[in-house]
Scaffold this motif. Structure first.
Motif, PDB file in Angstrom:
ATOM      1  N   PHE A 193      31.778   3.637  78.310  1.00  0.00           N
ATOM      2  CA  PHE A 193      30.604   2.940  77.809  1.00  0.00           C
ATOM      3  C   PHE A 193      29.790   3.954  77.011  1.00  0.00           C
ATOM      4  O   PHE A 193      29.267   4.910  77.582  1.00  0.00           O
ATOM      5  N   ASN A 194      29.712   3.770  75.700  1.00  0.00           N
ATOM      6  CA  ASN A 194      29.007   4.698  74.803  1.00  0.00           C
ATOM      7  C   ASN A 194      29.413   6.147  75.039  1.00  0.00           C
ATOM      8  O   ASN A 194      28.582   6.994  75.358  1.00  0.00           O
ATOM      9  N   GLU A 195      30.688   6.431  74.887  1.00  0.00           N
ATOM     10  CA  GLU A 195      31.205   7.762  75.183  1.00  0.00           C
ATOM     11  C   GLU A 195      31.845   8.394  73.957  1.00  0.00           C
ATOM     12  O   GLU A 195      32.768   9.192  74.082  1.00  0.00           O
ATOM     13  N   SER A 254      30.607  -0.831  74.441  1.00  0.00           N
ATOM     14  CA  SER A 254      29.897   0.298  73.818  1.00  0.00           C
ATOM     15  C   SER A 254      29.285  -0.141  72.500  1.00  0.00           C
ATOM     16  O   SER A 254      29.856  -0.961  71.786  1.00  0.00           O
ATOM     17  N   ASN A 270      28.851  -5.314  77.699  1.00  0.00           N
ATOM     18  CA  ASN A 270      28.816  -4.383  78.815  1.00  0.00           C
ATOM     19  C   ASN A 270      28.785  -5.152  80.135  1.00  0.00           C
ATOM     20  O   ASN A 270      27.818  -5.853  80.448  1.00  0.00           O
ATOM     21  N   LYS A 323      30.504  -0.708  85.122  1.00  0.00           N
ATOM     22  CA  LYS A 323      31.688   0.092  85.435  1.00  0.00           C
ATOM     23  C   LYS A 323      32.639  -0.607  86.399  1.00  0.00           C
ATOM     24  O   LYS A 323      33.856  -0.538  86.260  1.00  0.00           O
ATOM     25  N   SER A 348      24.779  10.793  81.366  1.00  0.00           N
ATOM     26  CA  SER A 348      25.103   9.891  82.474  1.00  0.00           C
ATOM     27  C   SER A 348      24.568   8.491  82.193  1.00  0.00           C
ATOM     28  O   SER A 348      23.500   8.327  81.611  1.00  0.00           O
ATOM     29  N   LYS A 349      25.331   7.485  82.619  1.00  0.00           N
ATOM     30  CA  LYS A 349      24.933   6.109  82.368  1.00  0.00           C
ATOM     31  C   LYS A 349      24.192   5.514  83.564  1.00  0.00           C
ATOM     32  O   LYS A 349      23.840   4.345  83.576  1.00  0.00           O
TER      33      LYS A 349
END
Ligand code: UDP
Ligand code: MG
Length: 315
Positions: free
Chosen positions: A14-16, A48, A74, A77, A208-209
């Motif tokens: 996710f947004n990585e 993302s 989204n 996780k 960190s998410k």
């Protein structure tokens, strides 16, 4: 085993955008020289909004091992892991983060344990130096409270990084709930489990998410998904409170009999009223938490929605 087996590595992202190149370089260098297994690398793009998907697809066209599941938004996780597990075909399946906090080298030791007969191999972090002070303390208390209230217990200091046998993955796929607290589900299915220790490094790139509020909700999720004690406890609290007020009433009656009419106590009345009011609100809150959960589950919505799957067609 003589025939090479299939290993699936499931990675929610996710947004990585910043982490992907590092991760892919590292895991390919770890796996490049081995012949014991063939492997697939399944990225689940959890909605993302940065360059993550583009980056993934740049690699995906070059490596037949890489598959990308693109979710429609989204979903979190837990849902992303579920999606990955459903697409994984491996005899053994590993779940890991993309930020290299879960070292890919460890997978080789996990595979040794798996071949020795264990169906689940957990990676247990021996230090949490990479976490903040507050996160360490709150995680510690969370595991303690969770394990007092819920069964089966979840091992502390174990994240989602783990290897699972096909049989375990099949069992997980049978669990239908929408609220997926994966750590709880993982331990609910059981199986022969062992642990290997590692020291968890810092994130290689990106941020960190999970912030404090998200983690707090996550903890509530974990507790209410696996324990109904918080509902039952109100019976006992109610009993204790009403018993004490009954005793208090007796005490007042006796005092009036002995020393005549008392001056009415404004303070004690206010305390009793506000205390009981607060208690009732908490009780209703707990009920609401569970009712909300039943409501959401009863809709039977899918856990995630796939926009598209990118994979090389088999020859
Ligand atoms: N992640 C995800 N969806 C989310 C939040 C996180 O797929 O809604 C992924 C994230 O990209 C990473 C992994 O879950 O691969 C762990 O996230 P993070 O490193 O932020 O968690 P931490 O290590 O701080 O607990
Ligand atoms: Mg991380």
């Amino acid at each position: 085993m003589n025939n090479p087996y299939l290993l699936s590595v499931v990675v929610p992202v996710f947004n990585e955008a910043d982490s992907i190149d590092l991760f892919i370089n590292r895991i390919f260098s770890v796996f490049s020289n081995q012949t014991k297994f063939v492997w697939e690398l399944i990225f689940v793009n959890d909605g993302s909004v940065d360059e993550t998907l583009g980056n993934l697809l740049n690699h995906q066209v070059h490596y037949p091992q890489i598959k990308v599941i693109d979710l429609s938004r989204n979903f979190g996780k837990e849902a992303a892991i579920t999606a990955g597990l459903e697409l994984a075909h491996g005899n053994a399946v590993v779940v890991m983060d993309v930020d290299l906090q879960d070292p890919p080298e460890l997978i080789l030791s996990m595979l040794d344990k798996w071949q020795a007969g264990f169906e689940v191999v957990l990676a247990c972090r021996t230090n949490r130096d990479s976490d903040s002070w507050l996160k360490r303390i709150s995680a510690n208390y969370f595991y303690r409270i969770h394990n007092i209230l819920s069964s089966p217990k979840i091992p502390s200091n174990v994240g989602d990084f783990r290897l699972m046998d096909r049989a375990v993955v099949e069992a997980l796929k049978k669990l239908p709930e929408t609220h997926r607290f994966m750590k709880g589900l993982f331990s609910w299915v059981g199986f022969k489990t062992t642990t290997i220790n590692y020291s968890r490094p810092k994130r290689e790139a990106g941020t960190s998410k999970f912030n404090g509020w998200k983690l707090w909700n996550f903890a509530i999720e974990g507790l209410t998904s696996f324990s109904t004690e918080p509902l039952r406890i109100w019976t006992y609290i109610g009993l204790v409170v009403s018993l004490s007020s009954f005793l208090f009433a007796l005490f007042i009656a006796v005092r009036v009999l002995i020393s005549g009419i008392d001056v009415p106590g404004y303070a004690s009345i206010m305390v009793a009223v506000t205390f009981l009011g607060g208690l009732q609100l908490i009780g209703i809150g707990v009920l609401g938490e569970y009712m909300g959960r039943t409501y959401i589950e009863s809709k039977r919505r899918p856990i995630y929605i796939v926009r598209k799957i990118f994979e090389h067609t088999k020859p």
